[in-house]
Scaffold this motif. Structure first.
Motif, PDB file in Angstrom:
ATOM      1  N   PRO A 141       6.158   7.743  -3.723  1.00 31.69           N
ATOM      2  CA  PRO A 141       5.320   6.635  -3.233  1.00 31.69           C
ATOM      3  C   PRO A 141       3.837   6.785  -3.572  1.00 31.69           C
ATOM      4  N   GLN A 144       2.527   8.104  -6.300  1.00 32.96           N
ATOM      5  CA  GLN A 144       2.324   7.677  -7.686  1.00 32.96           C
ATOM      6  C   GLN A 144       2.379   6.151  -7.798  1.00 32.96           C
ATOM      7  N   ILE A 145       3.290   5.554  -7.050  1.00 29.56           N
ATOM      8  CA  ILE A 145       3.410   4.090  -7.084  1.00 29.56           C
ATOM      9  C   ILE A 145       2.129   3.445  -6.557  1.00 29.56           C
ATOM     10  N   GLN A 175      -0.820   4.635  -6.700  1.00 27.28           N
ATOM     11  CA  GLN A 175      -1.885   4.768  -7.706  1.00 27.28           C
ATOM     12  C   GLN A 175      -1.749   3.696  -8.792  1.00 27.28           C
ATOM     13  N   ILE A 176      -0.517   3.430  -9.177  1.00 23.66           N
ATOM     14  CA  ILE A 176      -0.306   2.398 -10.202  1.00 23.66           C
ATOM     15  C   ILE A 176      -0.679   1.020  -9.644  1.00 23.66           C
TER      16      ILE A 176
END
Lengths: 527, 313
Positions: B45, B47-48, B50-51
């Motif tokens: 979550p 990393q998501i 951050q995207i």
């Protein structure tokens, strides 16, 4: 008259046919239908398998993993470790060069590892041990660790997402959270950026300057010999029946992932062969949401585990016996840490036991929101089986149909199931991604902080994983992996639902397939 | 006339604006997170998130719309989340296959359906008329993908005449271009042949009952001239309307055909963009489709002047 007419027709058609014939005669083109579309060209930025496979085409790796899950050198010629295992020194093979002709330097390697270490789970774990890296000689780099860890080679030789591919320093210096703009590596193929059309095709040319290793290819390791001039990925051909038709007619050479429903029909085609890609394959998995009722209660999760006998899932989803196997291991069978230790709750399960466990758990009838992807044929049938088994065990199940992308978005939500959240979903993992306790995201016990979807929280599990990271002795690592698996079954982090191997369909004039779990296109010959 | 065209073109602006706002809002209300899709299955979550931040999805919907509309005014449809390309460039890549398929389909449909409809009206109640009506019902009823598979099996696999799938760009030669389009265009044209033939038959049938037809025949004109010059010419307005509607519907109809025949056109792009929740691409493609729809309707209206000189704008 008739002859004159035929000559006239031939002359008229010549300009149309000749260029094609000439082109086919001049270059050997391998035409592949990949399992999905290729959109993102940065294999570090995303964990998508298509991006990983693209990475294998154009980049090289320091180490590879062979078919027996052993780490083998690839770009590295030799390496040493200090007696206290805190200093690792690696010497690069001579003659390594990027596609622009520039040599691969230790600086490129260090920058690539640093970028990967910010994105990949094993990379992040490894870099928590790394003190610094440097280059004492033009062909050597060193990794200094704060304390010894037992998975350095496993991490930098990992075969699946995200693979630590080596890029030029100027590319690897890109912010890890931004996509790279330049796609240049030192691997066996050169990416034709000008011919890339997402949703249409991706083209790779043979890297004529690539020097393969002498060892035979195995897994992601060994010699990467290229016997074709050009590989074309057909990204437009995604209809399952059209793929079969195109292979039958010889318009494509390889189907990476034919539907299981098509396999019997493909076997009957005289010009087509079915190839078994790898011994370990993929694992189906059910993931519980540990944050919300009823699966915030480990006893309820155990009841679900007891209900989930693997065979019904495999029979429904795969159907063909030769492509599936029951395997209770959370690390997949036929891998270094694959075992049945601690799995009794599931491997010796039955519905009666599940009913008893559910009753004893104090389950209050809270409906289980089970997300079912309707557009992903590879796992589409699993949720129906899960729902049926859970209902038989006494669960109330709210099976909600949605497309996979909705599911992917929704599973990231931590809200309660009645407020847009969820209780359970099913997925599939390539064994490479789950075959050790660090890589296996479902065994992350950090909870809400940074765990994988479902947010299992267990301090004991984290403690065991930390011990595994520090263990340097193989026997000890195996013992710890067993302890981790036992603990994971005790708290029911998730449920492994059996394994399958994805067959590959190819024209019979294609040879040179070898054992690997990723879709790799070296060593293949087209006659 | 020119004032009419200018008025109609100006009228497309509010239509496109409404479409833009509606599409923008609907996409934001649709479940699914583009960031989660882009990150891949093994992403966590964090990393998501951050995207999502890097895509600007954490901004308020109003702010996101403001940014998008601002770019739109300069002709910039934005950058695709999924394909990491300018949407204009992406659409440009996919325009040729769809345009080629749509053009050939309509060409086949008109060239086949109009004569069939005229003959059926001329031979009203006869075996030809009944056969055409039967075919018409069949044409409406057979799903496009079923017809596609049958044609592929017969023409490509059994007879080996045409390729199973794929698209060859025009720059690669006219014959390779055409031979990849024949089957998809025939597949797609069947439903339009059924539709246009039916409407042509009804319109010509009505015209054939008019006094001027009796007069033309009394003058001794050959029957084909009576049919083409008098009956068909007077029946052309409804036929043109149906062809216009057909062209507009075709934009949506290419999706299945492009999937089965692996044609990398706008239909496939739309499906891919929807599945990936690629908001900028979906918005761009729908805006384009809306504009084509409005433009085709304008052309149809203008064609009335040509077919019926009594009509004035």
């Amino acid at each position: 008259m008739r002859t004159a007419f035929a000559a006239l027709v031939a002359a008229a058609l010549l300009p149309v046919l000749a260029p094609q014939a000439a082109a086919q005669g001049a270059a050997k083109v391998l035409r592949v239908v990949p399992h999905s579309n290729l959109a993102i060209l940065d294999p570090i930025w995303t964990t998508a398998y298509m991006s990983r496979n693209h990475g294998y085409m154009i980049y090289d790796t320091l180490f590879g993993t062979d078919e027996k899950a052993q780490i083998r050198p690839q770009m590295v010629e030799s390496w040493t470790e200090s007696p206290d295992k805190r200093l690792w020194t690696f010497k690069l093979r001579p003659g390594l060069a990027f596609h622009d002709g520039k040599p691969v330097t230790p600086e490129d390697v260090i920058a690539s590892l640093q970028r990967w270490g910010k994105r990949d789970a094993m990379g992040v774990a490894l870099f928590s041990f790394v003190e610094r890296m440097d280059s004492p000689a033009p062909d050597t780099f060193r990794i200094f660790l704060r304390e010894a860890c037992g998975f350095l080679l496993e991490a930098i030789g990992k075969p699946s997402s995200s693979v630590p591919f080596i890029m030029p320093k100027r590319v690897a210096d890109t912010d890890a959270f931004k996509q790279i703009e330049e796609h240049i590596g030192s691997g066996p193929y050169v990416f034709k950026r000008d011919e890339f059309k997402p949703g249409d095709k991706a083209v790779y040319l043979k890297n004529t300057k690539y020097v393969p290793r002498k060892e035979p290819p195995s897994g992601s390791a060994g010699g990467k010999h290229v016997y074709v001039d050009r590989v074309e990925w057909n990204l437009a051909l995604r209809d399952a029946q059209s793929q079969v038709n195109a292979l039958a007619k010889g318009e494509v050479d390889i189907l990476e992932a034919p539907a299981f429903e098509s396999v019997e029909a493909l076997k009957k085609l005289p010009e087509v062969q079915i190839v078994m890609s790898g011994p370990t394959g993929l694992q189906y998995m059910a993931r519980f949401n540990h944050l919300h009722k009823p699966f915030d209660n480990p006893k309820v999760r155990q009841a679900a585990l007891a209900a989930f006998s693997q065979l019904p899932f495999l029979q429904a989803q795969v159907g063909l016996k030769e492509y599936y196997r029951v395997c209770p291991s959370m690390f997949t069978c036929n891998t270094p840490y694959g075992s049945a230790v601690g799995s009794e709750i599931q491997s010796k399960s039955n519905i009666r036991k599940a009913q008893e466990l559910l009753k004893a758990s104090g389950y209050d009838g809270t409906p289980v929101v089970l997300m079912k992807p309707t557009d992903l044929a590879a796992i589409q049938k699993l949720p129906d089986v899960a729902a049926q088994l859970m209902r038989q065990a006494g669960f109330k199940v709210d099976l909600q149909a949605m497309d996979w992308q909705t599911l992917v978005g929704r599973r990231a939500k931590k809200d309660a199931p009645d407020k847009g959240g969820w209780n359970m979903f099913l997925t599939a993992w390539q064994s490479h991604d789950i075959w050790n306790p660090i890589a296996n995201a479902a065994l992350d016990g950090k909870g809400e902080k940074s765990g994988w979807f479902g947010w299992a929280k267990d301090d004991r599990l984290e403690e065991l994983r930390a011990q595994f990271m520090r263990a340097t002795d193989d026997a000890k690592k195996k013992k710890l992996a067993e302890a981790i698996q036992t603990r994971a079954f005790e708290i029911a982090t998730h449920a492994p639902l059996g394994e399958y191997v994805q067959p590959v369909a190819a024209r019979k004039n294609i040879s040179g397939f070898f054992v690997t779990n990723s879709n790799i296109y070296w060593n293949l010959k087209k006659n | 006339m020119y004032a009419f065209i200018a008025r109609r073109l100006l009228a497309t602006l509010p239509v496109l604006l409404i479409v833009a706002v509606l599409v923008f809002l609907m996409l934001r209300l649709t479940p699914g997170d583009p960031a989660a899709i882009l990150a891949g299955d093994a992403a966590n979550p964090e990393q998501i998130a951050q995207i999502r931040e890097s895509l600007g999805l954490n901004e308020s919907i109003v702010a996101q719309f403001g940014i998008w509309a601002g770019h739109l005014l300069t002709g910039d449809l934005g950058e695709s989340f999924y394909f990491k390309m300018k949407v204009v460039e992406l659409i440009g890549q996919r325009l040729e296959p769809t345009l080629a398929l749509a053009t050939l389909t309509i060409l086949i449909a008109v060239l086949v359906a109009v004569p069939l409809g005229v003959i059926a009206a001329w031979r009203f109640g006869g075996w030809f008329d009944r056969c055409l009506m039967g075919f018409s019902v069949l044409g409406f009823s057979i799903p496009v993908f079923v017809l596609a598979y049958v044609l592929i099996w017969l023409v490509s696999l059994k007879l080996g005449w045409l390729p199973v799938q794929g698209y060859q760009r025009l720059e690669g030669g006219f014959w390779p271009f055409l031979r990849h389009l024949i089957l998809p265009a025939i597949t797609l044209s069947v439903i339009y042949i059924a539709l246009i033939a039916r409407v042509t038959r009804a319109s010509v049938l009505e015209a054939l009952g008019e006094d001027y037809i009796r007069t033309a025949r009394a003058k001794g004109l050959p029957e084909w001239k009576v049919l083409v010059k008098h009956a068909l010419a007077n029946a052309a307005v409804p036929v043109a309307t149906v062809i216009g509607i057909g062209i507009a519907l075709l934009i949506g109809g290419v999706v299945v055909t492009e999937s089965v025949y692996a044609i990398p056109g706008l239909g496939r792009l739309t499906v891919d963009a929807v599945l990936a929740r690629d908001f900028p691409t979906i918005q761009g493609v729908i805006l384009l489709f809306s504009f084509v729809y409005v433009f085709v309707n304008l052309l149809v209206d203008l064609s009335y002047v040509f077919f019926d000189p009594r009509i004035r704008y």
